[in-house]
Write a protein that holds these residues in place. Structure first.
Motif, PDB file in Angstrom:
ATOM      1  N   PRO A  40      17.048   9.750 -19.515  1.00  0.00           N
ATOM      2  CA  PRO A  40      16.704  10.574 -20.673  1.00  0.00           C
ATOM      3  C   PRO A  40      17.837  10.618 -21.693  1.00  0.00           C
ATOM      4  CG  PRO A  40      17.252  11.962 -18.802  1.00  0.00           C
ATOM      5  CD  PRO A  40      17.289  10.555 -18.305  1.00  0.00           C
ATOM      6  N   THR A  41      17.489  10.533 -22.962  1.00  0.00           N
ATOM      7  CA  THR A  41      18.441  10.711 -24.050  1.00  0.00           C
ATOM      8  C   THR A  41      17.771  11.527 -25.146  1.00  0.00           C
ATOM      9  OG1 THR A  41      17.781   8.707 -25.244  1.00  0.00           O
ATOM     10  CG2 THR A  41      19.507   8.461 -23.560  1.00  0.00           C
ATOM     11  N   PHE A  42      18.584  12.074 -26.036  1.00  0.00           N
ATOM     12  CA  PHE A  42      18.002  12.777 -27.177  1.00  0.00           C
ATOM     13  C   PHE A  42      17.247  11.801 -28.076  1.00  0.00           C
ATOM     14  CE2 PHE A  42      21.789  15.561 -26.256  1.00  0.00           C
ATOM     15  CZ  PHE A  42      21.052  16.610 -25.721  1.00  0.00           C
ATOM     16  N   GLU A  43      17.720  10.543 -28.094  1.00  0.00           N
ATOM     17  CA  GLU A  43      17.094   9.540 -28.954  1.00  0.00           C
ATOM     18  C   GLU A  43      15.708   9.147 -28.459  1.00  0.00           C
ATOM     19  OE1 GLU A  43      21.257   9.898 -29.657  1.00  0.00           O
ATOM     20  OE2 GLU A  43      20.213   9.405 -27.781  1.00  0.00           O
ATOM     21  N   ASN A  44      15.519   9.003 -27.151  1.00  0.00           N
ATOM     22  CA  ASN A  44      14.197   8.584 -26.666  1.00  0.00           C
ATOM     23  C   ASN A  44      13.263   9.754 -26.381  1.00  0.00           C
ATOM     24  OD1 ASN A  44      14.891   9.623 -24.113  1.00  0.00           O
ATOM     25  ND2 ASN A  44      15.323   7.613 -23.227  1.00  0.00           N
ATOM     26  N   THR A  98      13.922  14.802 -18.716  1.00  0.00           N
ATOM     27  CA  THR A  98      12.702  14.398 -18.018  1.00  0.00           C
ATOM     28  C   THR A  98      12.868  13.023 -17.390  1.00  0.00           C
ATOM     29  OG1 THR A  98      11.326  15.711 -19.500  1.00  0.00           O
ATOM     30  CG2 THR A  98      10.239  13.943 -18.288  1.00  0.00           C
ATOM     31  N   TYR A  99      12.493  12.932 -16.116  1.00  0.00           N
ATOM     32  CA  TYR A  99      12.558  11.685 -15.352  1.00  0.00           C
ATOM     33  C   TYR A  99      11.171  11.350 -14.816  1.00  0.00           C
ATOM     34  CZ  TYR A  99      17.587  12.616 -15.264  1.00  0.00           C
ATOM     35  OH  TYR A  99      18.879  12.864 -15.618  1.00  0.00           O
ATOM     36  N   THR A 100      10.911  10.065 -14.698  1.00  0.00           N
ATOM     37  CA  THR A 100       9.689   9.601 -14.046  1.00  0.00           C
ATOM     38  C   THR A 100      10.084   8.667 -12.911  1.00  0.00           C
ATOM     39  OG1 THR A 100       8.388   9.770 -16.079  1.00  0.00           O
ATOM     40  CG2 THR A 100       7.514   8.359 -14.333  1.00  0.00           C
ATOM     41  N   TYR A 102      24.758  14.815 -19.391  1.00  0.00           N
ATOM     42  CA  TYR A 102      23.416  15.412 -19.439  1.00  0.00           C
ATOM     43  C   TYR A 102      22.308  14.433 -19.077  1.00  0.00           C
ATOM     44  CZ  TYR A 102      22.115  13.037 -23.780  1.00  0.00           C
ATOM     45  OH  TYR A 102      21.776  12.083 -24.703  1.00  0.00           O
ATOM     46  N   ASN A 103      22.518  13.139 -19.338  1.00  0.00           N
ATOM     47  CA  ASN A 103      21.415  12.181 -19.133  1.00  0.00           C
ATOM     48  C   ASN A 103      21.415  11.529 -17.758  1.00  0.00           C
ATOM     49  OD1 ASN A 103      23.663  10.544 -19.564  1.00  0.00           O
ATOM     50  ND2 ASN A 103      22.473   8.943 -20.571  1.00  0.00           N
TER      51      ASN A 103
END
Length: 565
Positions: A81-85, A109-111, A174-175
């Motif tokens: 997760p990143t703020f960009e995606n 969020t992770y999948t 954070y990511n």
């Protein structure tokens, strides 16, 4: 019938022999690895041991780790997760009254990747994520990294594969989920019925060959405590198939015996992560370079001595500084490692961008050591040993992992240096699984414990230096602050580093943190290690990382080069 002539028979034999040269070599079905230690448990949350990480790299994968480029990479997640995606999102944190608290939190969020299964065919789902968080954050579980789990305020489940981790602060990592380890809920839930007993009830301890405990390319099929671990291919692994049918990890605690086993063929490969020391490997290469390949990898490996700060002698920083001034660490590096393992002045390796070079240092200075000991009240000398005026003897004990020749040699060298300034030091060592699984974990060493920390890039020392990370009986020995170090300013700096996203501002905070560490000396820094990997010529594809996630996380890339297929 006419008998074939001798010439024809000779020609036939030569033809048969020549044809056999072109037959494809049969691939080896088994790889036998030698190591000097045996894990105290295979549970990924309990007890921090390098050899456990090494074994679980083959059998138990995490959501994300650091790769060979020292950047985070997904293992069981589809993307970071990143703020960009859009998979990371800020939100305003509210106080207990529901009013803005003046800071931001983050949802990441992770999948879980499709085709993720445990070794018994059970899918890996968000149920496992929730259960793992439940185990990790419980104050009585006794996990190594309690803070990481407790700092997650919620996990929001979208479906069986997608979940969101909620934290009330945004930190520079954070990511990534950090050291969030997955546990199989369908197998481990019963063992967690009494959280305080979980570490003894977990199937990783009581039935470690249970297939469903593992989700990597291999699973543990057999274990003999203190001797060996057998891993076989996981038939439910959906990634690249590993080359070897079986991996056998043998524990040979004495490094001299490790060499002998390699030469005899009893083992194929000596693991660099816990094998021969650098000096032994260099000598071994001089004798056997034509038979084996050698890889030398410097990394984030910090050999040091932890002080038990509850010991009244070591509680005095003057004594700690004196002990460091009394030893010639540069001579140890030069004579034992040909200068290839640099002296450490702090815990952060110069290979890490966060390293601060202008630290307080403690050069070899026996006169300064003696003056500090006098100042600390150890001024009376009888039979070469210092005493307090009340007759208390300046006597300490040092411990490390038994069978490690270089550590045992370093202990003797240190003992001699300290004797020269009037400090009596006795040596008592233990097998690694006892030393790490009991003595260090429970802070049961009376004075000094020598071992190494292996860290990730820019690793925040919250579990090793933060005041709330001291293992106690009350918290069931959670945390890794085995020294018992408590300093409010260190806590403040760690907190400030954690939430600073600007790299240059973080660099300045790292400088302050490292300076305080070198000033307070909760540990005695020795040197930064290089690992030596000794491989048979036919073993290819092994790439050391230089950090805490070992080469085994990519074991599916290892191969037998003699396999023509």
């Amino acid at each position: 019938m006419r008998r074939p002539t001798r010439l024809f028979v000779l020609w036939l034999l030569l033809l048969t022999a020549s044809l056999s040269l072109y037959r494809p070599a049969e691939a080896r079905e088994q790889l036998v690895i030698g190591m000097t230690q045996f894990p105290s448990t295979l549970n990924p949350m309990i007890d921090a041991m390098l050899v456990k990480t090494y074994v679980l790299g083959m059998a138990q994968r995490q959501i994300a780790i650091f790769g060979h480029d020292w950047e985070p990479v997904c293992i069981w997640c589809t993307e970071l997760p990143t703020f960009e995606n859009g998979r990371a999102k800020r939100f305003p944190v509210l106080d207990a009254d529901g009013k803005p608290a003046g800071k931001e939190g983050v949802r990441t969020t992770y999948t879980i990747k499709p085709g993720a299964f445990w070794g018994d065919g059970t899918p890996i789902t968000t149920e496992d994520v929730l259960f793992s968080w439940e185990v990790g954050r419980h104050p009585e579980t006794g996990v190594s990294d309690l803070n990481s789990y407790q700092e997650i305020v919620d996990i929001e489940v979208e479906d069986e594969r997608t979940f969101t981790i909620v934290r009330n602060k945004i930190d520079y990592r954070y990511n990534t989920p950090g050291d969030f380890n997955l546990l199989p809920a369908h197998l481990e839930r019963d063992a967690f019925a009494v959280p305080r007993d979980y570490k003894t009830r977990t199937l990783y301890k009581t039935a470690p060959a249970t297939p469903g405990l593992y989700n990597g390319p291999y699973r543990v099929s057999e274990l003999s405590e203190g001797a060996y671990i057998v891993l076989v291919r996981n038939e439910h692994w959906q990634g690249k198939p590993p080359a070897f049918e079986r991996i056998v990890v043998k524990t040979i605690e004495k490094t001299a015996a490790l060499e002998a086993n390699l030469l005899s063929g009893a083992i194929d490969y000596i693991a660099g992560e816990a094998g021969l020391t650098l000096d032994q490997a260099l000598g071994f290469e001089k004798r056997h370079s034509e038979t084996f390949d050698f890889i030398y990898k410097p990394g984030l490996i910090y050999e040091h001595i932890e002080f038990n700060l509850d010991n009244p002698i070591l509680a005095d920083v003057r004594v700690r500084r004196a002990l460091l001034h009394a030893i010639d660490r540069q001579a140890i590096s030069d004579r034992l490692f040909a200068g290839n393992q640099p002296v450490a002045h702090g815990a952060v390796n110069p290979l890490d961008w966060a390293y601060h070079k202008d630290l307080p240092t403690y050069p070899f200075d026996p006169d300064r050591a003696a003056a500090l000991l006098d100042e600390a009240g150890w001024s009376k000398i009888e039979d070469g040993i210092r005493h307090r005026p009340d007759g208390t003897r300046l006597s300490l004990e040092i411990m490390t992992t038994s069978g490690n020749r270089i550590r045992e040699l370093v202990e003797q060298v240190l003992q001699n240096f300290w004797k020269q300034v009037g400090v009596e030091v006795t040596i008592r060592n233990e097998p690694a699984r006892v030393f790490f699984g009991e003595t260090v974990r429970k802070r049961a060493f009376p004075a000094m414990a020598m071992f190494a920390w292996l860290s990730a890039p820019e690793s925040l020392p919250k579990t090793t230096l933060y005041s709330t990370s001291v293992p106690t009986e009350a918290n069931n020995w959670s945390g890794q602050n085995a020294t018992g170090y408590r300093n409010a300013e260190m806590d403040r700096l760690i907190d400030a580093i954690e939430v600073e996203l600007d790299r240059e501002k973080r660099r300045a905070l790292w400088a302050e943190q490292q300076t305080l560490y070198a000033t307070d000396l909760p540990v005695l820094p020795l040197y930064f290690r290089s690992n030596a990997y000794i491989l048979p010529k036919w073993l290819k594809g092994l790439r050391p990382t230089g950090h805490k996630y070992s080469s085994t996380y990519w074991i599916e890339q290892w191969r037998d080069s003699s396999d023509a297929n």
